[in-house]
Design a protein around this motif. Sequence first.
Motif, PDB file in Angstrom:
ATOM      1  N   UNK A 157      56.346 122.535  27.713  1.00  0.00           N
ATOM      2  CA  UNK A 157      56.853 120.815  27.931  1.00  0.00           C
ATOM      3  C   UNK A 157      56.186 119.548  27.458  1.00  0.00           C
ATOM      4  N   UNK A 158      56.603 118.964  26.938  1.00  0.00           N
ATOM      5  CA  UNK A 158      56.373 117.631  26.692  1.00  0.00           C
ATOM      6  C   UNK A 158      55.970 117.161  27.693  1.00  0.00           C
ATOM      7  N   UNK A 159      54.846 116.122  27.626  1.00  0.00           N
ATOM      8  CA  UNK A 159      54.015 115.581  28.864  1.00  0.00           C
ATOM      9  C   UNK A 159      53.869 113.957  28.888  1.00  0.00           C
ATOM     10  N   UNK A 160      53.914 113.277  29.388  1.00  0.00           N
ATOM     11  CA  UNK A 160      52.825 112.063  28.655  1.00  0.00           C
ATOM     12  C   UNK A 160      52.373 110.964  30.112  1.00  0.00           C
ATOM     13  N   UNK A 161      51.536 111.024  28.918  1.00  0.00           N
ATOM     14  CA  UNK A 161      50.450 109.223  29.777  1.00  0.00           C
ATOM     15  C   UNK A 161      50.618 108.216  29.399  1.00  0.00           C
ATOM     16  N   UNK A 162      50.154 106.802  30.683  1.00  0.00           N
ATOM     17  CA  UNK A 162      49.754 106.118  29.814  1.00  0.00           C
ATOM     18  C   UNK A 162      49.167 105.985  28.484  1.00  0.00           C
ATOM     19  N   UNK A 163      50.132 105.748  26.960  1.00  0.00           N
ATOM     20  CA  UNK A 163      49.414 105.926  26.649  1.00  0.00           C
ATOM     21  C   UNK A 163      49.218 106.121  25.178  1.00  0.00           C
ATOM     22  N   UNK A 164      50.312 107.823  25.941  1.00  0.00           N
ATOM     23  CA  UNK A 164      50.048 109.495  25.147  1.00  0.00           C
ATOM     24  C   UNK A 164      50.935 110.330  25.129  1.00  0.00           C
ATOM     25  N   UNK A 165      51.944 110.716  24.813  1.00  0.00           N
ATOM     26  CA  UNK A 165      52.124 111.589  24.648  1.00  0.00           C
ATOM     27  C   UNK A 165      51.332 113.229  24.373  1.00  0.00           C
ATOM     28  N   UNK A 166      52.112 114.015  24.558  1.00  0.00           N
ATOM     29  CA  UNK A 166      51.676 115.455  24.272  1.00  0.00           C
ATOM     30  C   UNK A 166      52.377 116.832  24.812  1.00  0.00           C
ATOM     31  N   UNK A 167      52.097 117.928  24.797  1.00  0.00           N
ATOM     32  CA  UNK A 167      52.363 119.307  24.683  1.00  0.00           C
ATOM     33  C   UNK A 167      51.828 119.861  25.495  1.00  0.00           C
ATOM     34  N   UNK A 168      52.391 120.420  26.757  1.00  0.00           N
ATOM     35  CA  UNK A 168      51.715 121.449  27.632  1.00  0.00           C
ATOM     36  C   UNK A 168      51.906 122.867  27.456  1.00  0.00           C
ATOM     37  N   UNK A 208      60.360 128.915  20.178  1.00  0.00           N
ATOM     38  CA  UNK A 208      60.421 127.147  21.508  1.00  0.00           C
ATOM     39  C   UNK A 208      59.819 126.810  21.704  1.00  0.00           C
ATOM     40  N   UNK A 209      58.331 126.537  21.002  1.00  0.00           N
ATOM     41  CA  UNK A 209      56.853 126.092  21.404  1.00  0.00           C
ATOM     42  C   UNK A 209      56.992 124.820  19.908  1.00  0.00           C
ATOM     43  N   UNK A 210      57.634 125.361  19.218  1.00  0.00           N
ATOM     44  CA  UNK A 210      57.734 124.897  18.285  1.00  0.00           C
ATOM     45  C   UNK A 210      58.696 123.625  18.229  1.00  0.00           C
ATOM     46  N   UNK A 211      59.915 123.556  18.643  1.00  0.00           N
ATOM     47  CA  UNK A 211      61.026 122.751  19.082  1.00  0.00           C
ATOM     48  C   UNK A 211      60.639 121.817  19.826  1.00  0.00           C
ATOM     49  N   UNK A 212      59.777 122.521  21.067  1.00  0.00           N
ATOM     50  CA  UNK A 212      59.243 121.195  22.128  1.00  0.00           C
ATOM     51  C   UNK A 212      58.473 120.185  21.489  1.00  0.00           C
ATOM     52  N   UNK A 213      57.503 120.543  20.817  1.00  0.00           N
ATOM     53  CA  UNK A 213      56.255 119.927  19.707  1.00  0.00           C
ATOM     54  C   UNK A 213      57.163 119.224  18.520  1.00  0.00           C
ATOM     55  N   UNK A 214      58.424 119.259  17.858  1.00  0.00           N
ATOM     56  CA  UNK A 214      58.618 118.900  17.500  1.00  0.00           C
ATOM     57  C   UNK A 214      59.757 117.695  17.739  1.00  0.00           C
ATOM     58  N   UNK A 215      59.927 118.202  19.118  1.00  0.00           N
ATOM     59  CA  UNK A 215      60.554 116.751  19.735  1.00  0.00           C
ATOM     60  C   UNK A 215      59.501 115.412  20.077  1.00  0.00           C
ATOM     61  N   UNK A 216      58.546 116.198  20.470  1.00  0.00           N
ATOM     62  CA  UNK A 216      57.352 115.132  21.030  1.00  0.00           C
ATOM     63  C   UNK A 216      56.997 113.991  20.167  1.00  0.00           C
ATOM     64  N   UNK A 217      56.866 114.372  18.709  1.00  0.00           N
ATOM     65  CA  UNK A 217      56.381 114.114  17.097  1.00  0.00           C
ATOM     66  C   UNK A 217      55.691 114.166  16.824  1.00  0.00           C
ATOM     67  N   UNK A 218      54.791 115.340  16.876  1.00  0.00           N
ATOM     68  CA  UNK A 218      53.575 116.590  16.027  1.00  0.00           C
ATOM     69  C   UNK A 218      54.333 116.679  14.104  1.00  0.00           C
ATOM     70  N   UNK A 219      53.146 116.468  14.023  1.00  0.00           N
ATOM     71  CA  UNK A 219      53.413 116.715  13.019  1.00  0.00           C
ATOM     72  C   UNK A 219      53.478 118.249  12.374  1.00  0.00           C
ATOM     73  N   UNK A 220      54.311 118.484  10.893  1.00  0.00           N
ATOM     74  CA  UNK A 220      54.225 120.256  10.791  1.00  0.00           C
ATOM     75  C   UNK A 220      53.225 120.766  10.917  1.00  0.00           C
ATOM     76  N   UNK A 221      52.076 120.539  10.690  1.00  0.00           N
ATOM     77  CA  UNK A 221      50.951 120.949  10.767  1.00  0.00           C
ATOM     78  C   UNK A 221      50.634 121.306  12.452  1.00  0.00           C
ATOM     79  N   UNK A 222      50.641 120.022  12.785  1.00  0.00           N
ATOM     80  CA  UNK A 222      50.612 120.191  14.653  1.00  0.00           C
ATOM     81  C   UNK A 222      51.555 121.299  14.904  1.00  0.00           C
ATOM     82  N   UNK A 223      52.556 121.077  14.188  1.00  0.00           N
ATOM     83  CA  UNK A 223      53.796 122.262  15.302  1.00  0.00           C
ATOM     84  C   UNK A 223      53.277 123.357  15.059  1.00  0.00           C
ATOM     85  N   UNK A 224      52.543 123.648  13.877  1.00  0.00           N
ATOM     86  CA  UNK A 224      52.177 125.379  13.313  1.00  0.00           C
ATOM     87  C   UNK A 224      51.227 125.411  14.151  1.00  0.00           C
ATOM     88  N   UNK A 225      50.331 124.658  14.490  1.00  0.00           N
ATOM     89  CA  UNK A 225      48.757 124.968  15.497  1.00  0.00           C
ATOM     90  C   UNK A 225      49.951 124.966  17.350  1.00  0.00           C
TER      91      UNK A 225
END
Lengths: 360, 143
Positions: A278-289, A237-254
Amino acid sequence: MGGGDQPILDLVPIVRRVVGARIRDPHLVDDLVQETLARMMAARARIGDETLVPYAIVTAKNLVASHVQRQDRDRRKAHLVADPGSEPGPEDGVLGTERRQLVAEALRRLPAEERELLVAHEVQGAGTASLAAERGSTAGAIAAQLSRSRAKLRVEVLLAERTDRPPTDRCRPVLIALSSGDRRRQQRLDCAGHLLECDFCAALAPALLDRRSGGSANPEQRVRVTRDADVVAARQKGREVAAGVGFSRTDTTLVATVISELARNIVQFAERGEILVCPVEEPGRRGVMIVARDVGPGIRDLAGALTDGYSTYRGGLGLGLPGTRRLMDEFDIVSEVGKGTTVTTTKWLRDRPAARGRDL
Amino acid sequence: MTFAEPDPPQEPLRVSILSQGSYLIASIHTALNDSQLTRFQRDLIDRIGRDRARGVVIDVAALDVLDSFGSRTLRDIARAGRLRGAVTVIVGIAPDLALSMVRLGLDLDLPTALDLEEGLAHLAAATGAGVVGGAAAAGTVPR
């Protein structure tokens, strides 16, 4: 009914195609196909065999359309407890009466002032402006109060349906916080932690949460973790969320690896827990929490647990927590001996220009 | 195939172990959870004895994640295999898996090779013989 139903059953693939082309959720497709067929059965006597197919297609389309309308209305009127829009059927009479009794009981449990305000607004149709004028308040404050009272009312309706009482003093405030969707309050009350401990609230929570998400796709993933197989489910599930946020394959694996470590800790040390991604968003950056929370013994030696090579249990390399901390951008751990542990960790997407120049 | 029970005694594995000459070729087909990994470890070490294998190739190309437990399990297999007279080589670590392992600070500390072919070449060199009888391949192990 026998052979007379066969033509109806032959319609299944056609109806499924009609509904499937318009609705994505497979469960909903099933429901609507069933409903179409049920209506076809009911109308069977009135329809000739040759018009069966077009009739089915029109019925299916209408059901899809009215479902979409209903969903739309539900979204707009989600704050109303009663749903005046649904078509009354024969069984709805009984349900309606029951429902009215529940709502009446729930209303009785509200403080008098809130009850009067709700009734004045929802039943007698008084606007927030006029209510504000009567009470020497502002329309905004009245609207906020109404929203809080509705959240309470929803909880009280659910509670009125139950024969048992909330087992702890925390239950009601937690449920109200969930119902109102107030994230800050949820955090302050540690709602997620309470839901893990309290089966009573865990059973009621979906009804309160479903309404809020309004059936729309919720990118947040929550996985209960109690055994081995859940570890794999959580990291996928985490991999899906990270991929949805736009992380690279390496980072989704991480991210998946980090979840795997955290989830394993839950399985190894705690009775039960959950992983929330869950995806998180701050001004100027996005990530996964990632939040890994458990009801368990807690960690006595937190500093030790965060040191490389800290040997904890069979099998690991002792890299779980320290490795996680190294991989992620933000890492926070709270542990209370005898109660449980919560790890909150965030990874930010790096390749966005706005993220550059921060402490990467 | 689902694994609804915590650890049923005879659940089918998501791994195949093939015999190729005096080598064993173990392929992991999907993501494995910890008990499945542990069972794979036990089975493989058993098979080394049963098949009198002198070399083992473990293909991990299908693993989604190689975390601390997975790394530890592979390392244990290799060490236990060594004690039973077989050389182990890990093949098929995907690029993303490799990078994430490096960042996690996980070092397999094991012979690795790019793919099956390279893995077999490594075994041939390490066991000092090209014992691979081309036609000796067996079928998937029914377990």
